[in-house]
Write an enzyme that holds these catalytic residues in place. Sequence first.
Site, PDB file in Angstrom:
ATOM      1  N   TYR A  33      -1.255   8.972   2.500  1.00 51.97           N
ATOM      2  CA  TYR A  33      -2.640   9.259   2.133  1.00 51.97           C
ATOM      3  C   TYR A  33      -3.453   7.982   2.063  1.00 51.97           C
ATOM      4  CZ  TYR A  33      -1.848   7.620  -2.684  1.00 51.97           C
ATOM      5  OH  TYR A  33      -1.576   6.855  -3.785  1.00 51.97           O
ATOM      6  N   LYS A 146       1.877   3.845   1.899  1.00 51.37           N
ATOM      7  CA  LYS A 146       1.122   4.642   0.910  1.00 51.37           C
ATOM      8  C   LYS A 146       1.538   6.113   1.046  1.00 51.37           C
ATOM      9  CE  LYS A 146      -3.591   4.878  -0.995  1.00 51.37           C
ATOM     10  NZ  LYS A 146      -3.313   4.543  -2.388  1.00 51.37           N
ATOM     11  N   GLU A 179       3.206  -4.191  -9.801  1.00 49.57           N
ATOM     12  CA  GLU A 179       1.815  -3.704  -9.751  1.00 49.57           C
ATOM     13  C   GLU A 179       1.633  -2.616 -10.787  1.00 49.57           C
ATOM     14  OE1 GLU A 179       1.120  -1.890  -5.866  1.00 49.57           O
ATOM     15  OE2 GLU A 179       3.115  -1.029  -5.883  1.00 49.57           O
ATOM     16  N   LEU A 204       2.075  -2.097  -2.871  1.00 52.63           N
ATOM     17  CA  LEU A 204       1.108  -1.621  -1.893  1.00 52.63           C
ATOM     18  C   LEU A 204       0.066  -2.728  -1.735  1.00 52.63           C
ATOM     19  CD1 LEU A 204       0.188   0.903  -0.207  1.00 52.63           C
ATOM     20  CD2 LEU A 204      -1.551   1.166  -1.975  1.00 52.63           C
TER      21      LEU A 204
HETATM   22  C1  LIG Z   1       0.673   1.685  -6.208  1.00 52.24           C
HETATM   23  C2  LIG Z   1      -0.701   1.196  -5.864  1.00 52.24           C
HETATM   24  N1  LIG Z   1      -0.933  -0.122  -5.834  1.00 52.24           N
HETATM   25  C3  LIG Z   1      -2.154  -0.609  -5.535  1.00 52.24           C
HETATM   26  C4  LIG Z   1      -3.223   0.236  -5.274  1.00 52.24           C
HETATM   27  C5  LIG Z   1      -4.571  -0.352  -4.982  1.00 52.24           C
HETATM   28  O1  LIG Z   1      -4.896  -0.175  -3.632  1.00 52.24           O
HETATM   29  P1  LIG Z   1      -6.393  -0.049  -3.145  1.00 52.24           P
HETATM   30  O2  LIG Z   1      -7.091  -1.299  -3.574  1.00 52.24           O
HETATM   31  O3  LIG Z   1      -6.285   0.062  -1.673  1.00 52.24           O
HETATM   32  O4  LIG Z   1      -6.968   1.160  -3.804  1.00 52.24           O
HETATM   33  C6  LIG Z   1      -3.014   1.627  -5.279  1.00 52.24           C
HETATM   34  C7  LIG Z   1      -4.111   2.539  -4.982  1.00 52.24           C
HETATM   35  O5  LIG Z   1      -4.018   3.720  -5.133  1.00 52.24           O
HETATM   36  C8  LIG Z   1      -1.720   2.117  -5.579  1.00 52.24           C
HETATM   37  O6  LIG Z   1      -1.474   3.435  -5.597  1.00 52.24           O
END
Ligand SMILES: Cc1ncc(COP(=O)(O)O)c(C=O)c1O
Length: 283
Positions: A33, A146, A179, A204
């Site tokens: 997603y 993701k 994270e 991610l």
């Molecule tokens: C596990 C995880 N880390 C980091 C992020 C941050 O990513 P982004 O800046 O692309 O929203 C997300 C976003 O949903 C996430 O699910």
Amino acid sequence: MSRYAYVNGRYVPHGRAQVHIEDRGYQFADGIYEVVAVRHGRLVDEGPHLDRLDRSLAEMRMAAPMARAPLRHAMREVIRRNRVADGIVYMQVTRGAAPREHAFPKAAKPALVITAKRLLPKFAQMEKGVSVITLPDIRWKRRDIKTVNLTANVLAKQQAVEAGAFDAWLVDEGGMVSEGTASNAWIVTKDKELVTHTPDYRILNGITRLSVRALAETEGYRFVERPFSLAEAQAAAEAFITGTTAWVTPVIAIDKKQVGDGKPGPLTRALQRLYATYADNPA
Ligand SMILES: Cc1ncc(COP(=O)(O)O)c(C=O)c1O
């Protein structure tokens, strides 16, 4: 307001939007997603989000449900039909519906769902900052994809909520912070160096993370990508998270121990302002 979703080629009322019970996303979490922010009617970092979508598809060995131009059109159409000026657009691609077998189905077509909803940036939360707890990172070793398999993230977020915290920072077996459950974790060291985890299989690679990194570099801030420990985070001058809905949100306490003086720090504030300006004027 009636809401609409895009489901496999059709725009349908949200309440009646359905996929098959043997969709592989439902049965195996066999899907990926993306979430893109909409600000003043425009998509923030659309290109990088669609690039990451393509990357996730490739890593999952899944075909794209459609080419990029019609996908961009469908996103805009869902945003328009839901009258979203500020909010998010959500896209999910699964390997499709097929009789339940672990191996890839031969005949299934990828299933695409797009939804959009109104959501204002959380300015009060960004102003005040949030607290986090820490929990063991029990996720698989491909967090760079993701995928819709967010079981560990869901459990950790719930535990944080029950502990009265905004989120959980996930800590690996070596004691390093990977994270948050839906955001990337950053600290600012006492000598004003910005630190966030190396973008490898353990996190991610957030699109907000990449934009904040670019903004920090333009401003000449010192920046390094490396894992940092929980002890280092608690002793840091500042801490914050980045994410599509969090933007840049200060972290003022970790496991009830205040970070710095317990207030959002100056470098966090500066990055927050830079990112807000950036999000307000997407390319
Ligand atoms: C596990 C995880 N880390 C980091 C992020 C941050 O990513 P982004 O800046 O692309 O929203 C997300 C976003 O949903 C996430 O699910």
